[in-house]
Design an enzyme around this catalytic site. Sequence first.
Site, PDB file in Angstrom:
ATOM      1  N   ALA A   1     -61.320  33.433 -37.891  1.00  0.00           N
ATOM      2  CA  ALA A   1     -61.099  33.490 -36.508  1.00  0.00           C
ATOM      3  C   ALA A   1     -61.654  33.755 -36.066  1.00  0.00           C
ATOM      4  CB  ALA A   1     -59.672  34.362 -37.605  1.00  0.00           C
TER       5      ALA A   1
ATOM      6  N   ARG B   1     -68.527  34.835 -34.133  1.00  0.00           N
ATOM      7  CA  ARG B   1     -67.917  36.332 -32.911  1.00  0.00           C
ATOM      8  C   ARG B   1     -68.917  37.110 -32.784  1.00  0.00           C
ATOM      9  NH1 ARG B   1     -64.908  37.220 -38.431  1.00  0.00           N
ATOM     10  NH2 ARG B   1     -63.549  35.493 -37.982  1.00  0.00           N
TER      11      ARG B   1
ATOM     12  N   ASN C   1      -3.080  -1.930  -7.992  1.00  0.00           N
ATOM     13  CA  ASN C   1      -4.277  -3.195  -7.931  1.00  0.00           C
ATOM     14  C   ASN C   1      -4.940  -2.807  -8.012  1.00  0.00           C
ATOM     15  OD1 ASN C   1      -6.598  -5.187  -6.689  1.00  0.00           O
ATOM     16  ND2 ASN C   1      -6.028  -4.131  -4.446  1.00  0.00           N
TER      17      ASN C   1
ATOM     18  N   ASN D   1     -15.908   7.569  -5.434  1.00  0.00           N
ATOM     19  CA  ASN D   1     -15.903   8.018  -4.085  1.00  0.00           C
ATOM     20  C   ASN D   1     -15.957   9.572  -3.795  1.00  0.00           C
ATOM     21  OD1 ASN D   1     -14.500   5.586  -3.049  1.00  0.00           O
ATOM     22  ND2 ASN D   1     -13.119   6.425  -4.438  1.00  0.00           N
TER      23      ASN D   1
ATOM     24  N   HIS E   1     -47.657  27.685 -35.216  1.00  0.00           N
ATOM     25  CA  HIS E   1     -47.206  28.753 -34.588  1.00  0.00           C
ATOM     26  C   HIS E   1     -48.244  28.103 -33.148  1.00  0.00           C
ATOM     27  CE1 HIS E   1     -46.415  30.987 -38.260  1.00  0.00           C
ATOM     28  NE2 HIS E   1     -47.400  30.584 -38.495  1.00  0.00           N
TER      29      HIS E   1
ATOM     30  N   GLU F   1       0.485  -1.328  -0.612  1.00  0.00           N
ATOM     31  CA  GLU F   1       0.155   0.004  -0.032  1.00  0.00           C
ATOM     32  C   GLU F   1       1.118   1.208  -0.267  1.00  0.00           C
ATOM     33  OE1 GLU F   1      -3.105  -0.038  -0.538  1.00  0.00           O
ATOM     34  OE2 GLU F   1      -2.889  -2.719  -0.294  1.00  0.00           O
TER      35      GLU F   1
ATOM     36  N   ASN G   1     -60.149  20.421 -24.138  1.00  0.00           N
ATOM     37  CA  ASN G   1     -60.170  18.869 -24.447  1.00  0.00           C
ATOM     38  C   ASN G   1     -60.723  18.929 -22.486  1.00  0.00           C
ATOM     39  OD1 ASN G   1     -57.675  19.803 -23.435  1.00  0.00           O
ATOM     40  ND2 ASN G   1     -56.505  17.919 -23.456  1.00  0.00           N
ATOM     41  N   TYR G   2     -60.449  19.557 -21.732  1.00  0.00           N
ATOM     42  CA  TYR G   2     -60.959  18.970 -20.440  1.00  0.00           C
ATOM     43  C   TYR G   2     -61.487  20.468 -19.574  1.00  0.00           C
ATOM     44  CZ  TYR G   2     -59.150  17.965 -15.502  1.00  0.00           C
ATOM     45  OH  TYR G   2     -58.836  17.591 -14.124  1.00  0.00           O
TER      46      TYR G   2
END
Length: 341
Positions: free
Chosen positions: A306, A323, A52, A110, A246, A37, A269-270
Amino acid sequence: MDAAGSERFGILTVEMEDPTGYGRIVREAGKIVRIVEQKDASEPQRAIREINTGIILAPTGPLRRWLSTLRNDNAQGEYYLTDAVERAVADGMEVVSAQPRALWETLGVNSKVQLAELERIHQRNLAQRLLEAGVTLLDPARIDIRGELTCGRDVTIDVNCVFEGRVHLEDGAHIGANCVLRNSTVGAGARVQPFCHFEDASVGAAGRIGPYARLRPGTVLGEDVHIGNFVEVKNSQIAAHSKANHLAYVGDATVGSRVNIGAGTITCNYDGANKYRTVIEDDVFIGSDTQLVAPVTVRRGATIGAGTTLTKEAAADKLTLSRSKQMTLDAWQRPVKQAKK
């Protein structure tokens, strides 16, 4: 394992330019005799570059015996597993070594710094494989693959793209800078402009997406579909040659071919409790700033004026709009600020 078999002591070793901190492999006449070591090593031993890696293979029975004899009379006052090497040599067992293909295969982690360094090595290896397969990476150092990325021929990927889960790019696909793709497919010849986000989505051949487009789960785009800047698509199927160029939201919708969705259009949609679908048939033109309140259907060839809020079915080949009537008030005057007292 092949080098050690069942009768020898095996060590995975590697040579390092700077071996500081690692146990050195000490050899005599070419054979391994011990591991020393760092803190216990002499100056000549510290000059050894073979280290090692911490990976060993030893017969179980002898290893148990050697472990029972370990002592902690060393510079750190610790019991070194590596001292078992010297015990094996003393017992006449051959100690052999093997080397990995690359140093990084043996690196330990580590700290966050070491983890980041190893991740960069891994990403560099993945980028190398893509380059060798013919993919063009504008900068191989700036790509992150966090799953499995497969590519066809002549694919181009710009900088800072992240690929998560399973992503497939077909022949000639081009991915612009700073895109994030997760579990998605991009068709042949499609171009994805910068800053797009895909998740569980499929882009058809020759598609044009972005910049700044978001494709959420369940999005399936046909051939030559255009999804432009600041458009979000969720759980929707859009057929060939349709466009939303867009500032639009297409959610829970089935859209036919050759449909034009104007800027500012949304599918409502909700209702706060349940999701509903919008159906837009082929050759429909939807004007800007339109709200399609689901469940609703726009029939083939219809035109939606539109600013319309559509709550009922739009007839085929006709103009539908809702409209308020435009008025001009001749006697109206713009308010004037009053002088402060």
